[in-house]
Design a protein around this motif. Structure first.
Motif, PDB file in Angstrom:
ATOM      1  N   MET A 117       0.828  -1.199   0.000  1.00 47.32           N
ATOM      2  CA  MET A 117       0.000   0.000   0.000  1.00 47.32           C
ATOM      3  C   MET A 117       0.865   1.252   0.000  1.00 47.32           C
ATOM      4  SD  MET A 117      -3.080   1.188  -0.102  1.00 47.32           S
ATOM      5  CE  MET A 117      -4.253  -0.031   0.512  1.00 47.32           C
ATOM      6  N   GLN A 118       1.993   1.206   0.658  1.00 42.46           N
ATOM      7  CA  GLN A 118       2.883   2.366   0.711  1.00 42.46           C
ATOM      8  C   GLN A 118       3.532   2.657  -0.637  1.00 42.46           C
ATOM      9  OE1 GLN A 118       6.288   1.846   3.258  1.00 42.46           O
ATOM     10  NE2 GLN A 118       7.263   3.705   2.511  1.00 42.46           N
ATOM     11  N   MET A 119       3.827   1.627  -1.425  1.00 39.17           N
ATOM     12  CA  MET A 119       4.617   1.782  -2.645  1.00 39.17           C
ATOM     13  C   MET A 119       4.085   2.915  -3.515  1.00 39.17           C
ATOM     14  SD  MET A 119       5.734  -1.121  -5.373  1.00 39.17           S
ATOM     15  CE  MET A 119       7.130  -0.854  -6.450  1.00 39.17           C
ATOM     16  N   PRO A 120       4.910   3.944  -3.768  1.00 36.85           N
ATOM     17  CA  PRO A 120       4.438   5.119  -4.493  1.00 36.85           C
ATOM     18  C   PRO A 120       4.481   4.930  -6.006  1.00 36.85           C
ATOM     19  CG  PRO A 120       6.687   5.467  -3.793  1.00 36.85           C
ATOM     20  CD  PRO A 120       6.279   4.115  -3.264  1.00 36.85           C
ATOM     21  N   LEU A 121       3.838   5.859  -6.700  1.00 37.88           N
ATOM     22  CA  LEU A 121       3.846   5.808  -8.164  1.00 37.88           C
ATOM     23  C   LEU A 121       5.257   5.816  -8.728  1.00 37.88           C
ATOM     24  CD1 LEU A 121       0.879   8.189  -9.063  1.00 37.88           C
ATOM     25  CD2 LEU A 121       1.021   5.732  -9.567  1.00 37.88           C
ATOM     26  N   LYS A 122       6.180   6.494  -8.059  1.00 38.64           N
ATOM     27  CA  LYS A 122       7.568   6.540  -8.546  1.00 38.64           C
ATOM     28  C   LYS A 122       8.315   5.237  -8.264  1.00 38.64           C
ATOM     29  CE  LYS A 122       9.767   8.439  -4.393  1.00 38.64           C
ATOM     30  NZ  LYS A 122      10.559   9.544  -3.827  1.00 38.64           N
ATOM     31  N   GLY A 126      15.084   0.530  -7.150  1.00 41.23           N
ATOM     32  CA  GLY A 126      15.275  -0.766  -7.782  1.00 41.23           C
ATOM     33  C   GLY A 126      14.005  -1.544  -8.006  1.00 41.23           C
ATOM     34  N   CYS A 127      12.853  -0.911  -7.771  1.00 41.68           N
ATOM     35  CA  CYS A 127      11.567  -1.614  -7.916  1.00 41.68           C
ATOM     36  C   CYS A 127      10.522  -0.624  -8.433  1.00 41.68           C
ATOM     37  CB  CYS A 127      11.145  -2.197  -6.576  1.00 41.68           C
ATOM     38  SG  CYS A 127       9.654  -3.209  -6.666  1.00 41.68           S
ATOM     39  N   CYS A 128      10.296  -0.654  -9.734  1.00 43.03           N
ATOM     40  CA  CYS A 128       9.378   0.309 -10.360  1.00 43.03           C
ATOM     41  C   CYS A 128       7.940  -0.177 -10.284  1.00 43.03           C
ATOM     42  CB  CYS A 128       9.753   0.513 -11.824  1.00 43.03           C
ATOM     43  SG  CYS A 128      11.400   1.184 -12.074  1.00 43.03           S
TER      44      CYS A 128
END
Length: 260
Positions: A117-122, A126-128
């Motif tokens: 849930m935290q993972m941002p659009l950017k 090393g993890c797009c």
């Protein structure tokens, strides 16, 4: 000369005290906020103890009133209309008015959890995220439809009342930090329901459920120590209670339609 300096100092302190006395809405009550439609939405904050507080929303120009308690806290509910894309304002006063601008009415959802849930659009280093930068580049197209309030990653041993954040409007400058999952959720919901969607994002990668649990509940479990000497050596995202105190307590009293 000393008298002049003293006079200036006292005048400065008087001005500072006066500015401190101004009504201070909660962290989530800022420009660009979204309130849930067709509801009794909570507006709250602090001011001087015993102060009379009035709240006037521009969509109905009704006056809602309350008084602060002995600690200076105040809270009241205001009626909201059906959702729409017309921006409104809310004037809050304890005798000195403060206006919150660019307020939208629609759906408000709390987004919480771990890294997914935290993972941002950017993306993470090393993890797009798939299509993330295209979403960032075109995010301004959603400026009238979606708003985000992102809670920073913080921890505290005592419950906090405020958090250092504010509502933002999507743009290539603001969108990189938006939760990717919540962004797509908000866009789809806005498209389907044809109302603005506000997201309050409070997520911390790797956090355990105990991290989001208050002290009074955790104290019932003898296998969980809340002593700082036991908590400090833990990996930061496993620490019990600290995310609840710093990241959830300041936002828990806002009015939401739901949680993802």
């Amino acid at each position: 000369m000393k008298t002049s300096i003293l006079t200036i100092s006292l005048a400065f302190l008087a001005i500072a005290a006066e500015s401190e006395a101004k009504v201070r809405p909660a962290s989530l009550i800022t420009d660009n906020m979204v309130l849930p439609q067709n509801s009794n939405a909570r507006i709250y904050g602090i001011a001087d103890p015993g102060a009379e507080i009035t709240v006037i929303p521009s969509w109905n120009n009704k006056t809602y009133s309350t008084s602060t308690d002995r600690t200076g806290e105040w809270s009241l509910a205001i009626e909201t209309p059906a959702g729409g894309f017309t921006p409104y304002s809310i004037t809050i006063s304890d005798g000195e008015p403060l206006t919150v601008n660019n307020v939208l009415i629609g759906e408000v959802w709390l987004a919480s959890g771990q890294s997914n849930m935290q993972m941002p659009l950017k993306g993470f280093p090393g993890c797009c995220t798939l299509g993330g930068y295209d979403e960032i580049a075109s995010s301004g197209d959603e400026a009238g439809n979606v708003r985000f309030f992102t809670v920073p990653l913080t921890q505290s041993y005592t419950p906090l009342d405020t958090v250092a954040s504010s509502w933002t409007v999507p743009s290539p400058e603001t969108a990189p930090e938006y939760s990717a999952l919540a962004w797509h959720f908000a866009k789809r919901m806005s498209d389907v329901l044809n109302v603005p969607v506000g997201i309050v994002s409070a997520a911390y990668g790797g956090a355990k459920v105990e991290s989001w649990t208050p002290r009074d509940m955790l104290e019932k479990y003898p296998d969980i120590s809340l002593d700082p000497k036991d908590i400090e050596p833990m990996v930061h995202y496993h620490r019990p209670m600290l995310m609840y105190n710093a990241m959830f307590n300041p936002i828990k009293n806002y009015t939401y339609n739901g949680i993802i």
